[in-house]
Design a protein around this motif. Structure first.
Motif, PDB file in Angstrom:
ATOM      1  N   PHE A  24     -10.010  -0.665  -0.597  1.00 56.09           N
ATOM      2  CA  PHE A  24     -10.502   0.088   0.432  1.00 56.09           C
ATOM      3  C   PHE A  24     -11.285   0.166   1.993  1.00 56.09           C
ATOM      4  N   ILE A  25     -11.902  -0.872   1.623  1.00 58.37           N
ATOM      5  CA  ILE A  25     -12.082  -1.599   2.727  1.00 58.37           C
ATOM      6  C   ILE A  25     -10.970  -3.153   3.601  1.00 58.37           C
ATOM      7  N   VAL A  26     -10.095  -3.602   3.567  1.00 58.82           N
ATOM      8  CA  VAL A  26      -8.686  -3.347   3.374  1.00 58.82           C
ATOM      9  C   VAL A  26      -7.811  -2.756   4.232  1.00 58.82           C
ATOM     10  N   GLY A  27      -8.146  -1.455   3.328  1.00 59.32           N
ATOM     11  CA  GLY A  27      -7.257  -0.762   4.329  1.00 59.32           C
ATOM     12  C   GLY A  27      -7.948   0.187   5.645  1.00 59.32           C
ATOM     13  N   LEU A  28      -8.944   0.581   5.128  1.00 61.24           N
ATOM     14  CA  LEU A  28      -9.864   0.419   6.715  1.00 61.24           C
ATOM     15  C   LEU A  28      -9.476  -0.338   7.719  1.00 61.24           C
ATOM     16  N   ALA A  29      -9.993  -1.884   7.472  1.00 61.15           N
ATOM     17  CA  ALA A  29      -9.571  -2.318   7.939  1.00 61.15           C
ATOM     18  C   ALA A  29      -8.689  -2.525   9.194  1.00 61.15           C
ATOM     19  N   GLY A  30      -6.868  -2.287   8.383  1.00 59.08           N
ATOM     20  CA  GLY A  30      -6.193  -2.197   8.668  1.00 59.08           C
ATOM     21  C   GLY A  30      -5.642  -0.719   9.668  1.00 59.08           C
ATOM     22  N   MET A  31      -6.431   0.013   9.002  1.00 56.80           N
ATOM     23  CA  MET A  31      -6.175   1.122   9.432  1.00 56.80           C
ATOM     24  C   MET A  31      -6.863   0.772  11.231  1.00 56.80           C
ATOM     25  N   PHE A  32      -7.719   0.639  11.416  1.00 56.59           N
ATOM     26  CA  PHE A  32      -8.070   0.435  12.604  1.00 56.59           C
ATOM     27  C   PHE A  32      -8.591  -0.691  13.752  1.00 56.59           C
ATOM     28  N   LEU A  44      -2.149  -6.727  -2.181  1.00 55.15           N
ATOM     29  CA  LEU A  44      -4.364  -6.513  -2.066  1.00 55.15           C
ATOM     30  C   LEU A  44      -4.277  -5.669  -2.541  1.00 55.15           C
ATOM     31  N   SER A  45      -3.822  -4.235  -2.320  1.00 56.59           N
ATOM     32  CA  SER A  45      -4.007  -3.171  -2.458  1.00 56.59           C
ATOM     33  C   SER A  45      -3.742  -2.745  -4.105  1.00 56.59           C
ATOM     34  N   ILE A 101      -5.578   7.784  -6.667  1.00 52.66           N
ATOM     35  CA  ILE A 101      -4.917   6.033  -6.125  1.00 52.66           C
ATOM     36  C   ILE A 101      -3.571   5.840  -6.475  1.00 52.66           C
ATOM     37  N   THR A 102      -2.967   6.921  -7.717  1.00 57.60           N
ATOM     38  CA  THR A 102      -2.041   6.337  -7.300  1.00 57.60           C
ATOM     39  C   THR A 102      -0.995   6.749  -6.665  1.00 57.60           C
ATOM     40  N   ILE A 103      -0.858   8.095  -6.346  1.00 55.26           N
ATOM     41  CA  ILE A 103      -0.512   9.014  -4.853  1.00 55.26           C
ATOM     42  C   ILE A 103      -0.871   7.912  -3.617  1.00 55.26           C
ATOM     43  N   GLY A 104      -1.766   7.539  -3.027  1.00 57.50           N
ATOM     44  CA  GLY A 104      -1.959   6.495  -1.958  1.00 57.50           C
ATOM     45  C   GLY A 104      -1.552   5.225  -1.812  1.00 57.50           C
ATOM     46  N   TYR A 105      -0.775   4.492  -3.208  1.00 61.12           N
ATOM     47  CA  TYR A 105      -0.281   3.288  -3.765  1.00 61.12           C
ATOM     48  C   TYR A 105       1.037   3.666  -3.386  1.00 61.12           C
ATOM     49  N   ALA A 106       1.858   5.312  -4.058  1.00 63.69           N
ATOM     50  CA  ALA A 106       2.656   4.897  -3.606  1.00 63.69           C
ATOM     51  C   ALA A 106       3.366   5.034  -2.477  1.00 63.69           C
ATOM     52  N   ARG A 110       5.539   2.871   0.381  1.00 64.12           N
ATOM     53  CA  ARG A 110       6.962   3.122   1.439  1.00 64.12           C
ATOM     54  C   ARG A 110       6.380   2.910   2.814  1.00 64.12           C
ATOM     55  N   SER A 111       5.247   2.566   3.385  1.00 63.35           N
ATOM     56  CA  SER A 111       5.230   2.251   4.201  1.00 63.35           C
ATOM     57  C   SER A 111       4.841   1.246   4.920  1.00 63.35           C
ATOM     58  N   ILE A 112       5.583   0.640   4.229  1.00 65.83           N
ATOM     59  CA  ILE A 112       5.699  -1.428   4.354  1.00 65.83           C
ATOM     60  C   ILE A 112       6.080  -0.820   6.283  1.00 65.83           C
ATOM     61  N   GLY A 113       5.386  -2.582   6.608  1.00 60.38           N
ATOM     62  CA  GLY A 113       6.172  -2.100   7.936  1.00 60.38           C
ATOM     63  C   GLY A 113       5.205  -0.770   9.152  1.00 60.38           C
ATOM     64  N   GLU A 114       4.521  -0.495   9.157  1.00 57.52           N
ATOM     65  CA  GLU A 114       3.685   0.573   9.507  1.00 57.52           C
ATOM     66  C   GLU A 114       2.181   0.890   9.355  1.00 57.52           C
ATOM     67  N   ASN A 115       2.190   1.493   9.996  1.00 54.20           N
ATOM     68  CA  ASN A 115      -0.204   1.524   9.978  1.00 54.20           C
ATOM     69  C   ASN A 115      -0.462   1.938   9.556  1.00 54.20           C
ATOM     70  N   ARG A 116       0.251   3.167   9.158  1.00 51.16           N
ATOM     71  CA  ARG A 116      -0.610   4.177   7.587  1.00 51.16           C
ATOM     72  C   ARG A 116      -0.276   4.079   6.670  1.00 51.16           C
ATOM     73  N   GLY A 117       0.395   3.024   6.500  1.00 54.61           N
ATOM     74  CA  GLY A 117       0.284   2.326   4.362  1.00 54.61           C
ATOM     75  C   GLY A 117      -0.944   2.423   4.394  1.00 54.61           C
ATOM     76  N   PHE A 118      -2.380   1.728   5.469  1.00 53.55           N
ATOM     77  CA  PHE A 118      -3.397   1.109   5.644  1.00 53.55           C
ATOM     78  C   PHE A 118      -3.671   2.863   5.457  1.00 53.55           C
ATOM     79  N   LYS A 119      -3.676   3.680   6.068  1.00 51.41           N
ATOM     80  CA  LYS A 119      -3.737   5.380   6.431  1.00 51.41           C
ATOM     81  C   LYS A 119      -4.144   5.893   4.421  1.00 51.41           C
ATOM     82  N   ASN A 120      -3.018   5.704   4.400  1.00 55.47           N
ATOM     83  CA  ASN A 120      -2.708   5.785   2.746  1.00 55.47           C
ATOM     84  C   ASN A 120      -3.495   5.466   1.652  1.00 55.47           C
ATOM     85  N   ILE A 121      -3.700   4.218   2.030  1.00 51.48           N
ATOM     86  CA  ILE A 121      -4.576   3.321   1.005  1.00 51.48           C
ATOM     87  C   ILE A 121      -6.234   3.444   1.309  1.00 51.48           C
ATOM     88  N   ALA A 122      -6.646   3.346   2.419  1.00 52.04           N
ATOM     89  CA  ALA A 122      -7.928   3.557   3.091  1.00 52.04           C
ATOM     90  C   ALA A 122      -8.341   5.450   2.392  1.00 52.04           C
TER      91      ALA A 122
END
Length: 144
Positions: A24-32, A44-45, A101-106, A110-122
């Protein structure tokens, strides 16, 4: 067998919480931080996903072998808050948390290379973590 599973389920919860908090912290840090979600971030997720799924499998087994689980389902059990927690509220809330959690990871995968991957995790890991924290039976927490 029941006691061993119960202890494993209780102590594995520390690993689940630690993995989800880190993810969650990594997701927040990456999102911002406006950086792209990389394969390293995806791996890491998995710190949040794998222990959560393992905990869920152990919990399902425990639900069917525990005297507080499926065997105690009755109308009278629904009137007792502790019994209701173990046979309905805790399992149902944890299933919803694992699904989120599973939906967030999935979605992040699919968002490798985009910032929204962090948003999904967070978002999804954060919601799953919140549900888990709300419905942990704190009175039975290891160390109490």
């Amino acid at each position: 067998m029941y006691t061993g599973l119960q202890h494993l389920h209780s102590y594995l919860s520390y690993l689940v919480l630690l993995g989800l908090v880190i993810s969650f912290i990594v997701g927040l840090a990456g999102m911002f931080g406006s950086k792209p979600f990389s394969d390293k971030d995806r791996k890491l997720s998995l710190l949040g996903l794998i222990p959560t799924h393992l905990q869920w499998v152990i919990g399902v087994i425990l639900y069917f072998v525990s005297p507080l689980g499926a065997d105690s389902i009755s109308g009278a059990a629904m009137k007792d808050s502790v019994t209701r927690l173990y046979i309905l509220e805790h399992p149902l809330t944890m299933i919803i948390a694992v699904i989120l959690i599973t939906i967030g990871y999935a979605r992040a995968k699919r968002s490798i290379g985009e910032n929204r991957g962090f948003k999904n995790i967070a978002i999804f890991y954060g919601l799953g973590l919140l549900l888990i924290l709300i419905r942990i039976p704190w009175n039975a927490w290891p160390g109490n």
